[in-house]
Design a protein around this motif. Structure first.
Motif, PDB file in Angstrom:
ATOM      1  N   SER A   1     -31.255-116.602   7.323  1.00 23.46           N
ATOM      2  CA  SER A   1     -31.790-115.307   6.864  1.00 23.46           C
ATOM      3  C   SER A   1     -30.721-114.218   6.941  1.00 23.46           C
ATOM      4  O   SER A   1     -30.590-113.387   6.025  1.00 23.46           O
ATOM      5  CB  SER A   1     -32.997-114.902   7.719  1.00 23.46           C
TER       6      SER A   1
ATOM      7  N   TRP B   1     -34.046-106.629   2.337  1.00 23.35           N
ATOM      8  CA  TRP B   1     -35.066-106.208   3.290  1.00 23.35           C
ATOM      9  C   TRP B   1     -36.075-105.291   2.601  1.00 23.35           C
ATOM     10  O   TRP B   1     -35.822-104.764   1.525  1.00 23.35           O
ATOM     11  CB  TRP B   1     -34.436-105.474   4.479  1.00 23.35           C
TER      12      TRP B   1
ATOM     13  N   THR C   1     -39.882-108.248   4.320  1.00 16.75           N
ATOM     14  CA  THR C   1     -39.635-109.423   3.477  1.00 16.75           C
ATOM     15  C   THR C   1     -39.341-110.634   4.366  1.00 16.75           C
ATOM     16  O   THR C   1     -39.217-110.509   5.587  1.00 16.75           O
ATOM     17  CB  THR C   1     -38.437-109.185   2.542  1.00 16.75           C
ATOM     18  N   TRP C   2     -39.180-111.777   3.749  1.00 18.70           N
ATOM     19  CA  TRP C   2     -38.973-113.006   4.532  1.00 18.70           C
ATOM     20  C   TRP C   2     -37.646-112.967   5.289  1.00 18.70           C
ATOM     21  O   TRP C   2     -37.524-113.593   6.346  1.00 18.70           O
ATOM     22  CB  TRP C   2     -39.051-114.240   3.630  1.00 18.70           C
ATOM     23  N   THR C   3     -36.640-112.248   4.764  1.00 18.42           N
ATOM     24  CA  THR C   3     -35.363-112.202   5.469  1.00 18.42           C
ATOM     25  C   THR C   3     -35.480-111.417   6.778  1.00 18.42           C
ATOM     26  O   THR C   3     -34.866-111.787   7.789  1.00 18.42           O
ATOM     27  CB  THR C   3     -34.283-111.557   4.585  1.00 18.42           C
TER      28      THR C   3
ATOM     29  N   MET D   1     -38.279-111.095   8.553  1.00 20.17           N
ATOM     30  CA  MET D   1     -39.051-111.964   9.456  1.00 20.17           C
ATOM     31  C   MET D   1     -38.180-113.102   9.983  1.00 20.17           C
ATOM     32  O   MET D   1     -38.239-113.465  11.166  1.00 20.17           O
ATOM     33  CB  MET D   1     -40.268-112.532   8.723  1.00 20.17           C
ATOM     34  N   GLY D   2     -37.352-113.664   9.099  1.00 19.70           N
ATOM     35  CA  GLY D   2     -36.478-114.761   9.498  1.00 19.70           C
ATOM     36  C   GLY D   2     -35.467-114.336  10.550  1.00 19.70           C
ATOM     37  O   GLY D   2     -35.179-115.092  11.497  1.00 19.70           O
TER      38      GLY D   2
END
Length: 437
Positions: A16, A28, A370-372, A374-375
């Motif tokens: 990420s 983000w 976004t997933w980044t 959270m990652g």
């Protein structure tokens, strides 16, 4: 299994972060209005997690609190790993991470481009790096006699050599112990003001601004109490597991758990008073911007985060007023996780709900990660638990040198058992001995 799982989390976090560095910080969910989102939320949260270790080690050592000995080693390790996780967030928040050295006052060829020493963000750099260094020294110096113990019992030449290097030639002489105790007191004296100053300086990131919801003098003590609150909860989370897995019930006792739960009640109550004081100040100030900021916190689109914060941080710790619950291991474990969830929501509420509606209605927005992002957060959990698993594997999780009073042959428990045996009749004693055999 746990180590492999934490390595997988760490790998996902590294992916990420690589994605964010390659494509830019636009991956983000942050925007022009909400410039600080999950990233700085997680930074403040991890710094808070790291406070209990130094508090247990330094302040309780200076006050000669005997109950710290069973829990201080794991708490100190937790401090170091949490600060390692926290320090990454501001660095990667820069976007151009290769320019991170700009925050350091180094001689350079960039003309008059120097760090702004008036900025609370720069104070963070010095405060956290100093905190990390002193905590690392404190943790390692306490390990030296324990490394010597392991060295003397090592069964392979490699282990003997490695632990011998780590123990700095410790022999256990009176001079060694004298220097060890003097160094411990000096480092405890240095660490104690750091416990108070580090999260105070983190609070200045917000309190020195003019944004409604941030511009408050209550932030420094409120942040310090919250940091100790969340830190002790994380210590409970880890030690309940360590205690069970390594069968350390005789060393990490119910009394240790109860003492930490009492600290959680105290600091949780302080945090609750701070929340109510904030609401009172917003009403009493008669500043419409301040009043609206808190109204939107309580009733706006992010109302769920505010009420999650209040229920987890103010209501749930009050259960620890009851002795049975304070001494209940399962309940303690569950509530420690609830408290840390609540403290994460506190940082989210402070940052996002103060920014998403500013002075200009035209710039009002809604933030979601976004997933980044959270990652990245998940990856720091991977780093934290990977380090903790390695620590538990190769280092003693309790301070061997400091816990002699609980040993089977010399401690208070032994004396109580001997007294009970002395009070038995000859027939009872023979019966107990045959049963044990």
């Amino acid at each position: 299994m746990g180590f492999i799982f934490s390595l997988l989390l760490l790998g996902f976090g590294a992916f990420s972060v690589t994605w964010e560095v390659y494509w830019g910080i636009g991956t983000w969910g942050i925007n022009r209005t909400v410039g600080w989102g999950w990233d700085i939320t997680n930074f403040v949260w991890w710094v808070g997690i790291g406070h209990a270790g130094t508090l247990i080690s330094a302040i309780l050592l200076l006050f000669r609190q005997g109950w710290r000995t069973g829990v201080n080693r794991a708490a100190e390790a937790m401090t170091i790993f949490a600060v390692m996780c926290a320090g990454q967030f501001p660095i990667f928040h820069m976007g151009r991470v290769w320019n991170a050295f700009y925050v350091l006052p180094l001689p350079n060829s960039r003309g008059a481009l120097w760090p702004n020493f008036n900025s609370a963000l720069l104070w963070d750099v010095f405060a956290i790096s100093t905190y990390f260094t002193v905590s690392l020294l404190f943790w390692y110096s306490g390990l030296v006699p324990d490394f010597a113990t392991i060295r003397d019992r090592a069964k392979t030449k490699l282990r003997k050599r490695l632990y011998g290097v780590a123990s700095f030639g410790w022999t256990g002489t009176a001079k060694n112990w004298q220097r060890f105790e003097a160094l411990s007191l000096v480092l405890a004296g240095l660490s104690t003001p750091l416990v108070l100053s580090v999260h105070t300086i983190v609070s200045f990131d917000f309190a020195t601004s003019v944004i409604p919801g941030w511009h408050a003098t209550i932030f420094p003590p409120y942040f310090v109490a919250g940091a100790v609150f969340s830190g002790f909860a994380m210590v409970n989370t880890l030690l309940v597991l360590v205690r069970k897995i390594f069968r350390l019930e005789d060393y990490i006792t119910i009394g240790h758990i109860e003492a930490m739960n009492k600290v959680i009640v105290l600091t949780g109550s302080i945090v609750g008073v701070a929340y109510l004081t904030e609401l009172f100040m917003a009403w009493y100030s008669q500043v419409v911007y301040e009043q609206q900021a808190f109204k939107w916190r309580v009733l706006g689109p992010y109302w769920w985060s505010y009420w999650a914060m209040m229920s987890c941080n103010v209501v749930s710790p009050q259960f620890f007023w009851f002795k049975k619950l304070r001494r209940n291991i399962v309940f303690t474990f569950i509530l420690s996780i609830v408290v840390n969830i609540g403290m994460w929501f506190e940082r989210f509420v402070i940052i996002v709900t103060s920014l998403y509606r500013d002075y200009l209605p035209s710039s009002w927005t809604y933030y979601s990660p976004t997933w980044t992002e959270m990652g990245f957060y998940i990856g720091t959990f991977g780093l934290f638990f990977t380090c903790f698993f390695l620590f538990a594997k190769y280092f003693p999780v309790v301070a061997i040198a400091e816990i002699k009073f609980t040993l089977k042959t010399s401690g208070d428990n032994y004396k109580r058992e001997m007294q009970a045996l002395d009070e038995k009749t000859v027939e009872e004693f023979i019966h107990v001995a045959e049963h044990a055999h």
